[in-house]
Design an enzyme around this catalytic site. Structure first.
Site, PDB file in Angstrom:
ATOM      1  N   GLN A 150       0.814  -1.226   0.000  1.00  0.00           N
ATOM      2  CA  GLN A 150       0.000   0.000   0.000  1.00  0.00           C
ATOM      3  C   GLN A 150       0.845   1.272   0.000  1.00  0.00           C
ATOM      4  OE1 GLN A 150      -3.788   0.268   2.389  1.00  0.00           O
ATOM      5  NE2 GLN A 150      -2.620   1.794   3.511  1.00  0.00           N
ATOM      6  N   GLU A 192      -2.879  10.154  -0.788  1.00  0.00           N
ATOM      7  CA  GLU A 192      -2.017  10.660   0.287  1.00  0.00           C
ATOM      8  C   GLU A 192      -0.818  11.430  -0.259  1.00  0.00           C
ATOM      9  OE1 GLU A 192      -1.026   7.512   2.997  1.00  0.00           O
ATOM     10  OE2 GLU A 192      -3.101   7.308   3.670  1.00  0.00           O
ATOM     11  N   ASP A 227       4.200   0.159   4.448  1.00  0.00           N
ATOM     12  CA  ASP A 227       2.938  -0.338   5.005  1.00  0.00           C
ATOM     13  C   ASP A 227       2.387  -1.310   3.978  1.00  0.00           C
ATOM     14  OD1 ASP A 227       0.497  -0.908   6.055  1.00  0.00           O
ATOM     15  OD2 ASP A 227      -0.293   1.150   6.023  1.00  0.00           O
ATOM     16  N   GLU A 268       5.064  -2.176   8.403  1.00  0.00           N
ATOM     17  CA  GLU A 268       3.701  -2.113   8.953  1.00  0.00           C
ATOM     18  C   GLU A 268       2.797  -3.153   8.307  1.00  0.00           C
ATOM     19  OE1 GLU A 268       2.035   1.877   8.862  1.00  0.00           O
ATOM     20  OE2 GLU A 268      -0.010   1.091   8.870  1.00  0.00           O
ATOM     21  N   ASP A 295      -1.191  -2.105  12.558  1.00  0.00           N
ATOM     22  CA  ASP A 295      -2.228  -1.091  12.339  1.00  0.00           C
ATOM     23  C   ASP A 295      -3.584  -1.808  12.314  1.00  0.00           C
ATOM     24  OD1 ASP A 295      -3.989   0.831  11.364  1.00  0.00           O
ATOM     25  OD2 ASP A 295      -3.074   0.996   9.399  1.00  0.00           O
ATOM     26  N   LYS A 320      -4.416   5.491  15.703  1.00  0.00           N
ATOM     27  CA  LYS A 320      -5.387   6.352  15.008  1.00  0.00           C
ATOM     28  C   LYS A 320      -6.586   6.472  15.940  1.00  0.00           C
ATOM     29  CE  LYS A 320      -4.344   4.483  10.349  1.00  0.00           C
ATOM     30  NZ  LYS A 320      -4.631   3.288   9.496  1.00  0.00           N
TER      31      LYS A 320
HETATM   32  P1  PGA Z   1      -6.360   4.211   5.876  1.00  0.00           P
HETATM   33  O1  PGA Z   1      -4.817   4.109   5.490  1.00  0.00           O
HETATM   34  O2  PGA Z   1      -6.621   5.553   6.462  1.00  0.00           O
HETATM   35  O3  PGA Z   1      -7.021   4.009   4.532  1.00  0.00           O
HETATM   36  O4  PGA Z   1      -6.686   3.110   6.842  1.00  0.00           O
HETATM   37  C1  PGA Z   1      -3.747   4.453   6.306  1.00  0.00           C
HETATM   38  C2  PGA Z   1      -2.959   3.224   6.762  1.00  0.00           C
HETATM   39  O5  PGA Z   1      -3.303   2.080   6.417  1.00  0.00           O
HETATM   40  O6  PGA Z   1      -2.000   3.349   7.513  1.00  0.00           O
HETATM   41 ZN    ZN Z   2      -1.688   0.965   7.702  1.00  0.00          ZN
END
Ligand code: PGA
Ligand code: ZN
Length: 394
Positions: A150, A192, A227, A268, A295, A320
């Site tokens: 990702q 992003e 990640d 990650e 995560d 988060k």
């Molecule tokens: P997400 O991605 O906000 O789409 O979950 C960020 C991440 O996976 O760290």
């Molecule tokens: Zn992540």
């Protein structure tokens, strides 16, 4: 309380709280690759429904002081429904963070100082200016191209935050130029602000590490991370990369090889979100050199982190707030992580707002990294705020 746009043109919420003399607001981000164990951002994904459900129960919150964080957060749970399925975790997060902001404003403190003084210091957590961890090349659910990973990340080590973000930005810029001028690839950036190259996983990693090397000329050591968000391509018991299908054991081996070859500072979500044992195998293999971060594995949940500690799954956790929905629960997770030597990474989400609260939380939480984009207004808002905090703290 209002519906606002996120950075991708979807809707999310902004919460406004009013005290006697002051007010405070918080905007809450949305996600794309949502972990299955997160709370619900909105009931049935419906922001309007969340707002109307909240309007019916918000009376319960009126009269609680902004500094009574625990009372606010437990009331949010009382009115919020199972996993915030009634009011939505994003509204809960907005109320919880805005309350801390209001309390900080009343005390005439910065948010990071307030959170640290009021909650973190007691837990023995020291303030810290984190290292920026920036998203350089995008794939997976954020980009849908030939890269299954990702995010390929970069992070400068051993320099000030301000110098670090400038090193990251120059690597980002150099890669963009290289892709278009040398490789004649018509490039763009993803949600992003990471480059979307059209190349495969390993080619991109090699490219990232070549470009990171250029920062050495400026005297900055920029390290690589990734990640994998591996749950997104774990199908029928196999890790389905675009160029290979791997069993869990083979995947763990592949990850360890990549981490070694590219000297990854951060790894990650290399395994599926319920595979505590698979994470543990990777951590045993590379944990001395790399920070293995959960995560989707943890979703900022204390129960899941406890299980991870029992299984020795990782040496790092991504944080988060809206994965769990309240600041109090997030801070409990931070406390547990610190007690067990689990290093923390405070993170943005893919569909952000211009709110900068994660910059403050990263410092107050004593986090080693703040993960966000390298470019893009909603990402840079966090970076610039952290550079400001660095100045205040020096
Ligand atoms: P997400 O991605 O906000 O789409 O979950 C960020 C991440 O996976 O760290
Ligand atoms: Zn992540």
């Amino acid at each position: 309380m209002r519906k606002i746009l996120d950075s991708r043109g979807g809707f999310t919420v902004e919460v406004s709280l009013r005290g006697k003399k002051k007010g405070a607001r918080a905007m809450v981000p949305n996600s794309t690759s949502t972990g299955s164990h997160e709370v619900f951002a909105f009931p049935d994904g419906d922001v309007d429904l969340a707002l109307s459900n909240f309007a019916k129960v918000k009376g319960e919150l009126i009269g609680i002081g902004a500094s009574e964080q625990e009372a606010i957060d437990s009331t949010l749970h009382k009115i919020g429904g199972e996993r915030f399925g009634v009011i939505g975790g994003n509204i809960a997060t907005g109320v919880s963070v805005a309350a801390a902001r209001l309390a900080a404003a009343v005390e005439e403190m910065e948010l990071y100082e307030y959170v640290h003084e009021s909650f973190m210091r007691k837990l023995g957590v020291k303030k810290r200016i984190p290292r920026p961890l920036g998203n350089l090349i995008g794939g997976g659910a954020h980009s849908r191209n030939r890269m299954s990973i990702q995010e390929i990340l970069i992070s400068p080590s051993g320099v000030s935050f301000a110098r670090g973000i400038s090193a990251n930005a120059s690597v980002h810029k150099a890669l963009g130029e290289h892709l278009s001028r040398e490789l004649k690839i018509s490039t763009g950036v993803n949600v992003e602000g990471a480059w979307v190259s059209g190349l495969g996983d390993e080619e991109n990693l090699a490219l990232a590490s070549e470009m990171a090397g250029l920062a050495e000329e400026q005297g900055v050591d920029v390290q690589i991370g990734a990640d994998f968000a591996a749950s997104e391509y774990f199908k029928n018991g196999k890790y389905e990369y675009q160029d290979r299908k791997l069993s869990p054991a083979e995947n763990a081996e592949f990850i360890e090889e990549l981490a070694g070859e590219f000297e990854m500072a951060v790894v990650e979500d290399p395994m599926n979100e319920d595979d505590y044992g698979g994470f543990a195998k990777i951590t045993r293999g590379i944990g001395k050199k790399s920070l293995v971060v959960g995560d989707d594995l943890y979703t900022t949940s204390i129960d899941r982190l406890r299980e991870g500690i029992r299984s020795r799954s990782t040496n790092g956790i991504l944080i988060k707030v809206n994965q769990i929905g309240t600041l109090s629960e997030t801070m409990e997770v931070i406390g547990l992580a610190h007690r067990h030597g689990i290093r923390t990474v405070v993170s943005h989400r893919s569909r952000e707002t211009t709110d900068d609260f994660i910059a403050h939380l990263a410092v107050a939480f004593g986090s080693e990294f703040i993960k966000t984009g390298i470019v893009g207004g909603e990402r840079v808002a966090k970076l610039n705020e952290l550079a400001r905090i660095e100045e205040l703290e020096s």
